[in-house]
Scaffold this motif. Structure first.
Motif, PDB file in Angstrom:
ATOM      1  N   SER A  34      22.138  68.013   5.160  1.00 24.06           N
ATOM      2  CA  SER A  34      22.951  68.785   4.214  1.00 24.06           C
ATOM      3  C   SER A  34      24.408  68.877   4.656  1.00 24.06           C
ATOM      4  N   THR A  35      24.690  68.834   5.945  1.00 29.27           N
ATOM      5  CA  THR A  35      26.084  68.925   6.401  1.00 29.27           C
ATOM      6  C   THR A  35      26.776  67.571   6.232  1.00 29.27           C
ATOM      7  N   ASP A  90      20.953  69.162  14.586  1.00 32.78           N
ATOM      8  CA  ASP A  90      20.124  70.372  14.538  1.00 32.78           C
ATOM      9  C   ASP A  90      20.537  71.372  15.614  1.00 32.78           C
TER      10      ASP A  90
HETATM   11  C1  5RP Z   1      18.624  64.119  10.102  1.00 30.99           C
HETATM   12  C2  5RP Z   1      19.521  64.838  11.047  1.00 30.99           C
HETATM   13  C3  5RP Z   1      20.424  65.864  10.452  1.00 30.99           C
HETATM   14  O1  5RP Z   1      21.739  65.477  10.709  1.00 30.99           O
HETATM   15  C4  5RP Z   1      20.112  67.196  11.066  1.00 30.99           C
HETATM   16  O2  5RP Z   1      18.745  67.503  10.787  1.00 30.99           O
HETATM   17  C5  5RP Z   1      21.020  68.298  10.515  1.00 30.99           C
HETATM   18  O3  5RP Z   1      20.736  68.495   9.156  1.00 30.99           O
HETATM   19  P1  5RP Z   1      21.484  69.621   8.319  1.00 30.99           P
HETATM   20  O4  5RP Z   1      22.936  69.259   8.293  1.00 30.99           O
HETATM   21  O5  5RP Z   1      20.826  69.573   6.966  1.00 30.99           O
HETATM   22  O6  5RP Z   1      21.240  70.944   9.004  1.00 30.99           O
HETATM   23  O7  5RP Z   1      19.529  64.639  12.228  1.00 30.99           O
HETATM   24  O8  5RP Z   1      17.721  63.300  10.785  1.00 30.99           O
END
Ligand code: 5RP
Length: 230
Positions: A34-35, A90
């Motif tokens: 999402s980011t 994460d």
């Molecule tokens: C996907 C990833 C994402 O970049 C990670 O999970 C962060 O996601 P979000 O920005 O939605 O919190 O590593 O495999």
């Protein structure tokens, strides 16, 4: 796209800031989550404004988002280099060690983020930690599931096979692999854990990213913090 916590406004500030590092003509690694999606949207605006860039997506979800935003895409095999990659995380610690793979895209993400001349991480403040400690996503060849699980346990991890939300059975990654989320507790020596995981026969990739991030853009309540501090 999976739902994660954190503030949407902070994510957007981080994504928009990261896009300021992209130059006209760049080949851009497009992260997943999402980011990273906020950066993809901002890159779409840059393309509309006349930027000539090409994106290399790290997942099917990101490919679709980039197409929606009108970003021309290319493939890793078709380019000599990736100028910049923008990707989420994460968890991010003081040393810019990352845990990635919440969206199970960490195998392609690691390839693209690692070869980019500049790798920019985008995050909201909920991702910042002193020491990374979330379970590490480890993608595994399906036929190697049982020996890899035993090997992970012998390293002190508690591996949980990731289950799909709206399908009976496990998550299957874009590359056809399974994912074990491996709880190690707080990870003090990330390099050593990274090497141990990478050395297991049957492991395709793991979500511990050590010494890969060049810049971390963290969206805050009223701006963006940049690490290392400018
Ligand atoms: C996907 C990833 C994402 O970049 C990670 O999970 C962060 O996601 P979000 O920005 O939605 O919190 O590593 O495999």
């Amino acid at each position: 796209m999976k739902t994660t916590g954190g503030s949407d406004e902070q994510k957007q500030r981080a994504g928009e800031k990261a896009v300021e590092y992209v130059n006209d003509g760049d080949i851009v690694g497009l992260g997943t989550g999402s980011t990273a999606a906020t950066a993809i949207d901002a890159l779409g605006d840059a393309v509309t404004a006349g930027y000539d860039i090409r994106g290399v997506p790290t997942s099917l979800a990101t490919r679709d988002r980039a197409i929606e935003q009108g970003i021309p895409l290319t493939q890793i095999e078709a380019v000599d280099q990736i100028d910049i990659a923008i990707d989420g995380a994460d968890q991010v610690d003081n040393e810019s060690t990352l845990i990635k793979g919440g969206g199970a895209a960490h195998a392609r993400e690691k390839v693209i983020d690692a070869i980019a001349d500049q790798f920019i991480v985008v995050a909201d403040t909920s991702k910042l930690v002193e020491t990374v400690s979330e379970p590490i996503p480890v993608s595994v060849l399906p036929m190697a599931q049982t020996p890899v699980k035993r090997h992970l346990e012998s390293l002190g991890a508690t591996p949980t096979l990731r289950s799909a939300d709206r399908k009976d059975g496990p998550v299957i990654t874009d590359n056809g692999n399974l994912v074990f989320d491996c709880a190690f507790g707080s990870i003090e020596d990330a390099e050593s854990v990274s090497q141990s995981l990478a050395g297991i026969p049957g492991v395709v990739a793991h979500g511990l990213f050590v010494d890969l991030a060049d810049i971390v853009c963290v969206g805050t309540e009223d701006g963006v913090d940049i690490y290392p501090k400018e």
